[in-house]
Design a protein around this motif. Structure first.
Motif, mmCIF file in Angstrom:
data_model
loop_
_atom_site.group_PDB
_atom_site.id
_atom_site.type_symbol
_atom_site.label_atom_id
_atom_site.label_comp_id
_atom_site.label_asym_id
_atom_site.label_seq_id
_atom_site.Cartn_x
_atom_site.Cartn_y
_atom_site.Cartn_z
ATOM 1 N N LEU A 229 -12.412 -10.918 35.592
ATOM 2 C CA LEU A 229 -11.951 -11.565 37.201
ATOM 3 C C LEU A 229 -12.516 -12.705 37.676
ATOM 4 O O LEU A 229 -13.727 -12.854 37.120
ATOM 5 C CB LEU A 229 -11.966 -10.286 38.132
ATOM 6 N N GLU A 230 -12.175 -13.508 38.205
ATOM 7 C CA GLU A 230 -12.990 -14.876 39.005
ATOM 8 C C GLU A 230 -14.005 -14.305 39.677
ATOM 9 O O GLU A 230 -13.816 -13.146 40.274
ATOM 10 C CB GLU A 230 -11.906 -15.448 39.549
ATOM 11 N N LEU A 231 -15.168 -14.948 39.834
ATOM 12 C CA LEU A 231 -16.201 -14.741 40.569
ATOM 13 C C LEU A 231 -15.931 -14.113 41.967
ATOM 14 O O LEU A 231 -16.167 -13.219 42.419
ATOM 15 C CB LEU A 231 -17.195 -15.588 40.300
ATOM 16 N N ASN A 232 -15.037 -14.943 42.792
ATOM 17 C CA ASN A 232 -14.811 -14.664 44.033
ATOM 18 C C ASN A 232 -14.063 -13.373 44.408
ATOM 19 O O ASN A 232 -14.037 -12.677 45.166
ATOM 20 C CB ASN A 232 -14.030 -15.865 44.561
ATOM 21 N N GLN A 233 -13.283 -13.325 43.250
ATOM 22 C CA GLN A 233 -12.396 -11.776 43.292
ATOM 23 C C GLN A 233 -13.193 -10.843 43.257
ATOM 24 O O GLN A 233 -13.233 -9.928 43.710
ATOM 25 C CB GLN A 233 -11.192 -12.025 42.193
ATOM 26 N N MET A 234 -14.125 -10.895 42.073
ATOM 27 C CA MET A 234 -15.071 -9.809 41.602
ATOM 28 C C MET A 234 -15.898 -9.492 43.148
ATOM 29 O O MET A 234 -16.405 -8.468 43.464
ATOM 30 C CB MET A 234 -15.759 -10.230 40.653
ATOM 31 N N LEU A 235 -16.272 -10.705 43.456
ATOM 32 C CA LEU A 235 -17.270 -10.305 44.789
ATOM 33 C C LEU A 235 -16.636 -9.667 45.821
ATOM 34 O O LEU A 235 -17.353 -8.971 46.902
ATOM 35 C CB LEU A 235 -18.000 -11.731 45.260
ATOM 36 N N GLN A 236 -15.333 -10.012 46.083
ATOM 37 C CA GLN A 236 -14.372 -9.320 47.387
ATOM 38 C C GLN A 236 -14.425 -8.146 46.960
ATOM 39 O O GLN A 236 -14.489 -7.175 48.013
ATOM 40 C CB GLN A 236 -13.083 -10.255 47.256
ATOM 41 N N LEU A 237 -14.008 -7.571 45.743
ATOM 42 C CA LEU A 237 -13.894 -6.170 45.555
ATOM 43 C C LEU A 237 -15.282 -5.602 45.626
ATOM 44 O O LEU A 237 -15.312 -4.589 45.786
ATOM 45 C CB LEU A 237 -13.399 -6.140 43.940
ATOM 46 N N ALA A 238 -16.370 -6.221 45.299
ATOM 47 C CA ALA A 238 -17.833 -5.530 45.149
ATOM 48 C C ALA A 238 -18.156 -5.092 46.646
ATOM 49 O O ALA A 238 -18.578 -4.316 47.040
ATOM 50 C CB ALA A 238 -18.629 -6.476 44.547
#
Length: 674
Positions: A229-238
């Motif tokens: 995943l893109e970093l922003n997508q991963m951070l949002q899910l995190a």
């Protein structure tokens, strides 16, 4: 959690009930005590381990002992588990209001020390247990306690509860009542143990559930950190997973972009120049407010975020925004008035603060140590993911060109290697198939010729009797027939594969043909103890097909079932009609019981001269099923085989499923254009 089932006062005072008790001895005490213990054991065996079970036992004991009140209290050495109390009072004391001046528990307990609290003298520890249980169980009784007979219970050599018999008037206890307590002590100890264990299990389950949620969160973040995943997508899910798992009202993930590129490790209490960007947000309650994930603010304008640099290495925990010295310096996007409780944990890597993970609540919350440790672990995971993402972006540019060239070379080598591997595998299979083919066809040709040659030699012997001469002639005829059938089958297979002639369709009654073929094969099947079970309808099942091909297919399937069936079993033949994608179809299933067919054997069982491992020693040409498949394809149908193991047996049910179109293209009763 403390559970108490006490009887509250409900009705006016009844002074006549406070007269001294007459001495009332229970009748047949010697028989009642064992029966009482038996009833308690029955309750334990048929009730759930809750306070309601203790309530039933308290009522049963109170009625049996003819007392005013019976109190059961669990005892535990675990400070996290509170005692469970169950009390029962006689009906004549229900509704009596509590006196204005209740008895002094300390004074009563001091008097209790000099009384006979049980059937025999008690140790200091046991008296202490009785005192504590009475302090808990008697605090809400309707009348002052005047007489108590109590006994501690033990399970596994450890005190686990107290049974108390209570009178609201002065009373001298008798041996019969003491005997009751002695008799039921072990049974009540089991009940106390079950209730305590159930309470402990419930507490442990709650703890495990919370631990599982935390472990699931860590696993999710670990998977996210390894995903593409893109970093922003991963951070949002995190941040969404973390805030939801910890039951926060809102979660924010903020990253810092330092305006001074030389800023690495600042001096203590130094506030760097940086811009904060919100890269992820989660809310428990969905609102119509605009997305703030693109909002930014400068670190110098937010005193809340500056605290991380003032006190490095420690999270910022605020129960209420009024504790802040100057709330005006808090960035507006925190909505501090609606969400005053804040937990702000820094995202740190090698002494550099990358950003913040923020959890907010609308009410004050006491964060447990385990929860803070979990948030810290999440921050470590997120920080590593951020560093890895930035490092990968920097390295990717340098590696891409070399990787492209290397990848092209590797792909070419892999294709060559894979193709070579396929060729080798094909050659191996062809070689094995060739050996099997030569061996099989040689045997099928040599064996009949050998028998014919021996018969011819025997016919030339002088003085041969007419009877033996006829026998040898029969052998010659049978073996010639086998050779002719083998050659005809080979020619038919070749003819079907060349597709020189289309099928010659005619309308037949499938059920009638099945009956005729099964009747013709019945004597042969009976020699092996086999029977055919026909699951067909009495009504005609019309089929537009080639009669000769259908007959040969059915004969070969039944011959195959006869050859490979276990003795004294049943061959099932089932026909049915179905419509698949607006096409009428006829389904025929032939099922027999025998040695199972493996998945590997099923892949080549319809190939010519290919036979399963179990059939290599069974006479046959190996052409029957190959011919069936070619005929089925000739009729635009399909055939499949399925082997299902029989439980607790070395045998299996082998089912051949044949599907044929009921009508040819020229004769079907309707079409899609109708």
């Amino acid at each position: 959690m403390k559970k108490r089932l006490l009887l509250p006062p409900q009705s006016p005072e009844h002074p006549e009930r406070l007269k001294p008790y007459p001495v009332k001895l229970m009748q047949h005490q010697e028989q009642t005590a064992p029966e009482l213990a038996h009833k308690i054991n029955h309750i334990i065996a048929n009730s759930r381990a809750t306070a309601l079970m203790l309530q039933e036992i308290a009522e049963l004991v109170g009625l049996a002992a003819n007392v005013d009140c019976c109190c059961l209290v669990t005892v535990t050495n675990d400070e996290s588990t509170e005692p469970t109390t169950a009390s029962w009072c006689s009906d004549e004391y229900l509704g009596i209001p509590l006196p204005h001046e209740m008895f002094s528990m300390e004074r009563f307990l001091m008097e209790l020390l000099v009384l006979q609290c049980a059937a025999e003298p008690r140790s200091i520890d046991e008296i202490s247990v009785i005192r504590e249980s009475l302090a808990i169980g008697c605090q809400n009784l309707p009348l002052p306690v005047k007489a108590v007979l109590a006994i501690p219970t033990q399970f596994g050599g450890i005190n686990n509860g107290v049974i108390s018999l209570i009178k609201f008037q002065p009373y001298d206890w008798h041996e019969s009542e003491k005997q009751i307590l002695k008799t039921i002590e072990s049974s009540c100890a089991i009940a106390f143990s079950q209730v305590t264990q159930a309470q402990l299990i419930a507490s442990q389950q709650q703890y495990l559930q919370k631990s599982n949620q935390h472990q699931s969160l860590i696993r999710q973040l670990t998977v996210l950190s390894r995903s593409n995943l893109e970093l922003n997508q991963m951070l949002q899910l995190a941040i969404a997973s973390t805030a939801e798992s910890l039951q926060a009202d809102r979660g924010l993930l903020i990253l810092l972009k330092y305006t001074d590129p030389l800023f690495r490790t600042p001096a203590r209490r130094q506030i760097p120049q940086a811009k904060a960007d919100v890269v992820g947000e989660w809310r428990r309650e969905k609102t119509n407010s605009s997305d703030i994930s693109s909002e930014s603010f400068f670190l110098a304008d937010c005193g809340l975020c500056q605290r991380v640099f003032v006190e490095p290495g420690r999270p910022v925990i605020i129960n209420d925004y009024t504790h802040l010295q100057d709330t005006s310096t808090v960035a507006p996007l925190f909505s501090i008035t609606q969400l005053p409780a804040v937990l702000l944990m820094p995202l740190e890597n090698q002494g550099k603060i990358l950003g913040f993970l923020v959890l907010q609540q609308s009410v004050a919350r006491n964060w447990q140590t385990a929860e803070l440790n979990l948030v810290e672990m999440v921050c470590a995971q997120v920080s590593n993911a951020i560093i890895q993402s930035k490092t990968l972006r920097q390295v990717q540019t340098l590696v891409d060109e070399r990787t492209a060239k290397l990848q092209s070379s590797l792909e070419l080598q892999n294709r060559l290697r894979e193709r070579t591997k396929q060729y080798v595998e094909q050659l191996r299979e062809l070689n094995q198939f060739k050996d099997e083919f030569i061996s099989n066809i040689s045997d099928r040709l040599r064996h009949p010729l050998t028998n014919m040659r021996m018969s011819i030699k025997n016919l030339r012997l002088p003085g041969i009797t007419p009877e033996r001469q006829g026998r040898y002639l029969d052998i010659l005829e049978n073996e010639c027939t086998k050779e002719i059938n083998l050659i005809n089958d080979l020619l038919m297979l070749q003819k079907l594969e060349s597709e020189q002639e289309p099928p010659r369709f005619e309308t037949i009654d499938l059920n009638t043909r099945i009956k005729e073929i099964s009747n013709s094969l019945a004597p042969r099947l009976e020699s092996k103890g086999l029977t055919i079970n026909l699951d067909i309808t009495n009504e005609p099942l019309k089929l537009q097909t080639e009669l000769e091909s259908v007959d040969r297919i059915l004969q070969e399937l039944l011959n195959n079932a006869h050859t490979y069936s276990e003795r004294d079993t049943i061959i099932h033949l089932h026909t049915s009609h179905q419509v698949n994608q607006l096409v009428d179809q006829v389904m025929i299933k032939v099922t027999n019981t025998g040695r199972g067919i493996s998945e590997e054997e099923a892949t080549y069982i319809f190939d010519r001269f290919r036979r399963g491992r179990g059939g290599r020693w069974t006479p046959g040409t190996g052409l029957g099923l190959a011919l069936v498949k070619s005929l089925v394809q000739h009729l635009n149908g399909a055939i499949a085989v399925e082997s299902t193991p029989i439980p607790n047996s070395q045998l299996s049910e082998i089912c051949f499923t044949l599907t044929l179109p009921q009508f040819s293209d020229e004769s079907k009763p309707y079409s899609e254009s109708d």
